[in-house]
Design a protein around this motif. Structure first.
Motif, PDB file in Angstrom:
ATOM      1  N   THR A 109       7.003 190.010  42.040  1.00  0.00           N
ATOM      2  CA  THR A 109       6.935 189.497  40.668  1.00  0.00           C
ATOM      3  C   THR A 109       8.208 189.836  39.908  1.00  0.00           C
ATOM      4  OG1 THR A 109       4.519 189.635  40.592  1.00  0.00           O
ATOM      5  CG2 THR A 109       5.682 189.671  38.484  1.00  0.00           C
ATOM      6  N   ASP A 110       8.676 191.075  40.035  1.00  0.00           N
ATOM      7  CA  ASP A 110       9.905 191.486  39.357  1.00  0.00           C
ATOM      8  C   ASP A 110      11.095 190.622  39.780  1.00  0.00           C
ATOM      9  OD1 ASP A 110       8.860 193.524  37.786  1.00  0.00           O
ATOM     10  OD2 ASP A 110       9.122 195.046  39.346  1.00  0.00           O
ATOM     11  N   GLU A 111      11.114 190.237  41.049  1.00  0.00           N
ATOM     12  CA  GLU A 111      12.268 189.520  41.593  1.00  0.00           C
ATOM     13  C   GLU A 111      12.178 188.002  41.409  1.00  0.00           C
ATOM     14  OE1 GLU A 111      12.515 190.686  45.641  1.00  0.00           O
ATOM     15  OE2 GLU A 111      13.133 192.760  45.192  1.00  0.00           O
ATOM     16  N   ASP A 112      11.060 187.511  40.923  1.00  0.00           N
ATOM     17  CA  ASP A 112      10.856 186.065  40.821  1.00  0.00           C
ATOM     18  C   ASP A 112      11.499 185.519  39.541  1.00  0.00           C
ATOM     19  OD1 ASP A 112       9.978 183.451  40.771  1.00  0.00           O
ATOM     20  OD2 ASP A 112       7.920 183.942  41.365  1.00  0.00           O
ATOM     21  N   ALA A 113      12.639 184.890  39.717  1.00  0.00           N
ATOM     22  CA  ALA A 113      13.390 184.366  38.556  1.00  0.00           C
ATOM     23  C   ALA A 113      12.787 183.089  38.000  1.00  0.00           C
ATOM     24  CB  ALA A 113      14.834 184.119  38.969  1.00  0.00           C
ATOM     25  N   THR A 114      11.816 182.503  38.697  1.00  0.00           N
ATOM     26  CA  THR A 114      11.216 181.250  38.223  1.00  0.00           C
ATOM     27  C   THR A 114      10.111 181.478  37.204  1.00  0.00           C
ATOM     28  OG1 THR A 114       9.503 181.151  39.951  1.00  0.00           O
ATOM     29  CG2 THR A 114      11.689 180.251  40.483  1.00  0.00           C
ATOM     30  N   LEU A 115       9.642 182.713  37.070  1.00  0.00           N
ATOM     31  CA  LEU A 115       8.534 182.998  36.158  1.00  0.00           C
ATOM     32  C   LEU A 115       9.028 183.113  34.726  1.00  0.00           C
ATOM     33  CD1 LEU A 115       6.635 185.758  38.181  1.00  0.00           C
ATOM     34  CD2 LEU A 115       5.985 183.355  37.957  1.00  0.00           C
ATOM     35  N   SER A 116       8.217 182.618  33.808  1.00  0.00           N
ATOM     36  CA  SER A 116       8.528 182.839  32.400  1.00  0.00           C
ATOM     37  C   SER A 116       8.321 184.310  32.077  1.00  0.00           C
ATOM     38  CB  SER A 116       7.616 181.991  31.521  1.00  0.00           C
ATOM     39  OG  SER A 116       6.285 182.493  31.560  1.00  0.00           O
ATOM     40  N   PRO A 117       8.997 184.842  31.072  1.00  0.00           N
ATOM     41  CA  PRO A 117       8.803 186.255  30.717  1.00  0.00           C
ATOM     42  C   PRO A 117       7.351 186.606  30.435  1.00  0.00           C
ATOM     43  CG  PRO A 117      10.748 185.388  29.632  1.00  0.00           C
ATOM     44  CD  PRO A 117      10.066 184.209  30.274  1.00  0.00           C
TER      45      PRO A 117
END
Length: 472
Positions: A109-117
């Motif tokens: 989850t921390d590394e997933d750049a596609t997720l919104s904050p």
């Protein structure tokens, strides 16, 4: 010749589309990277299974709390935990399946750049809430356990002080509460609250109060402050319960059904325990019909620690052994009992009697009883808060014990903490009723220095050692 051409052509097409031979080395059935949501969902499933199973190889706490007892094999009701290596079987899933999967889910989850904050924060928050719950079970079962160096590359992790772990769990829970905002988390992989992040927030506040009341006798200031901060923000009805929906299909059926339901097993090892049945009989408890079967119209519990004829005693009810009967990690009745105790101890959070009544009513209606039955039950002098015997610990302890049926772990924590009801050890018991599990034998083999240091710190690696919060 035509057949040869037909087979060669697809092969040529495959070769032309592949960039290199590594493209053929992808095992689609066993991916190298498991999605964060899948890890989160699996961790929750393993956590609930470990807490719910009645397997004598893993979780025997219903026996110890005398909710159930055995017909023939008496090792577990008599507190033999070594023959089946129960400490290892209970310990391992928490570390290997639950906490390790939650850690990896958090990393992804921390590394997933596609997720919104917002989604990322919500995922981190619910992962932390699940981890805090799991760590609290480990501490409440063993005392000092590997924590700061657990789940790392350290081969022989140190054992952290249990009280210090609790302090950190409060900090982690508060941080998770602060992260949560309205919106999504893991979508369909949230198998507990089904992507309802607002429900997770209520669970976090309820869990905070649960941890706090456990410390009440050893750190009243921390306990009182935590409950005051979260009162009114936790569960407010049974609709908020942290309830796991099992399915009517294997392997996702309730593990109680796997061990007791004749559809899944021919074994006849479990019957109702006389301690709980007799206690409920004295007050005509309306939950008996939902907890147990009858024998010639009567509720009869077997003796603890002796052989019992299966046909002669009540059994866990048809409701309890259904494959799709839900499991509870925490419920609204618990929250109301916590608030009743906080009110009795410190005069906060309202009236002890009103919360006590709400807790009992919530338990009765959850199981299928009516409001009228709850009212009649509470009107009995032996039950009514103002006239029931003893101090608040006895009043709340006995009723909470009844309400925590089929939840051996939670009943065990509350019995150790409140000291009610008064339980007699099983016949031919090998020890006192255990106050903790001993450390797994594998820890003494692979991590001897640290486990021996922990054993010294807590007062001895035996089942009679009280945990840091169990001071009376």
């Amino acid at each position: 010749m035509k057949k040869l051409i037909i087979y060669i052509l697809p092969l040529m097409l495959l070769v032309s589309c592949a960039k290199d031979l590594d493209d053929y080395n992808i095992d689609e059935k066993n991916p190298k990277t498991v999605p964060a949501g899948s890890l989160f969902g699996n961790a929750l499933k393993q956590l609930v299974d470990n807490q719910t199973t009645p397997s004598v190889n893993v979780n025997v706490l219903r026996f110890w709390m005398q909710q159930w007892t055995a017909t023939t094999y008496q090792d577990e009701p008599r507190y033999n935990i070594t023959t089946r290596n129960i400490p290892l079987s209970y310990w391992t899933p928490f570390y290997r399946e639950v906490l390790q999967d939650l850690k990896e889910s958090r990393r992804l989850t921390d590394e997933d750049a596609t997720l919104s904050p917002a989604v990322k924060n919500n995922r981190i928050a619910v992962t932390e809430i699940a981890a805090v719950y799991t760590w609290s079970v480990l501490v409440n079962t063993w005392g000092d356990v590997p924590y700061t160096e657990a789940l790392t590359d350290v081969n022989q992790p140190k054992y952290d002080d249990a009280a210090s772990i609790y302090t950190d769990l409060f900090a982690r829970l508060d941080a998770a509460i602060a992260l949560i905002t309205p919106g999504s988390n893991f979508g369909g992989s949230d198998l507990l609250y089904h992507d309802n992040t607002a429900a997770w927030l209520k669970f976090a506040h309820s869990l905070k109060m649960k941890l706090a009341i456990t410390l009440a006798d050893v750190d009243a200031a921390t306990a009182q402050a935590a409950i005051a901060a979260s009162a009114g923000q936790g569960f407010t009805s049974n609709a908020d319960n942290a309830a796991w929906a099992y399915l009517n299909t294997t392997p996702n059926n309730n593990p109680v059904s796997a061990n007791l339901n004749p559809v899944y097993t021919s074994r006849q090892d479990y019957i109702a325990g006389e301690t709980l049945v007799n206690l409920m009989n004295t007050v005509n408890d309306p939950r008996r019909a939902f907890y147990f079967t009858t024998v010639n119209g009567a509720y009869l519990g077997g003796r603890i620690g002796v052989n019992n004829d299966y046909a002669s005693f009540s059994k866990p009810s048809d409701k309890v052994i259904q494959p799709d009967f839900e499991a509870l990690l925490m419920d609204y009745a618990e929250v109301e009992f916590i608030l009743a105790e906080a009110a009795a101890r410190w005069g906060i959070a309202g009236s002890p009697e009103s919360h006590y009544n709400a807790a009992i009513t919530a338990s009765i209606t959850y199981w299928g009883g009516t409001q009228a039955e709850a009212t009649a039950y509470l009107a009995q002098p032996q039950v009514a808060y103002g006239t029931a015997a003893g101090n608040y610990k006895q009043k709340i302890g006995i009723q909470k014990y009844i309400a925590l049926y089929n939840r051996g772990y939670d009943a065990w924590v509350e019995w150790r903490r409140l000291d009610y009801p008064v339980l007699r050890p099983a016949a031919s018991a090998l020890s006192v009723i255990p106050l903790r599990l001993t450390y797994p034998t594998s820890e003494r083999t692979l991590n001897r220095t640290n486990v021996e240091s922990a054993a010294t710190a807590i007062g001895g690696d035996v089942v009679g050692t009280k945990l840091f919060w169990d001071v009376f």
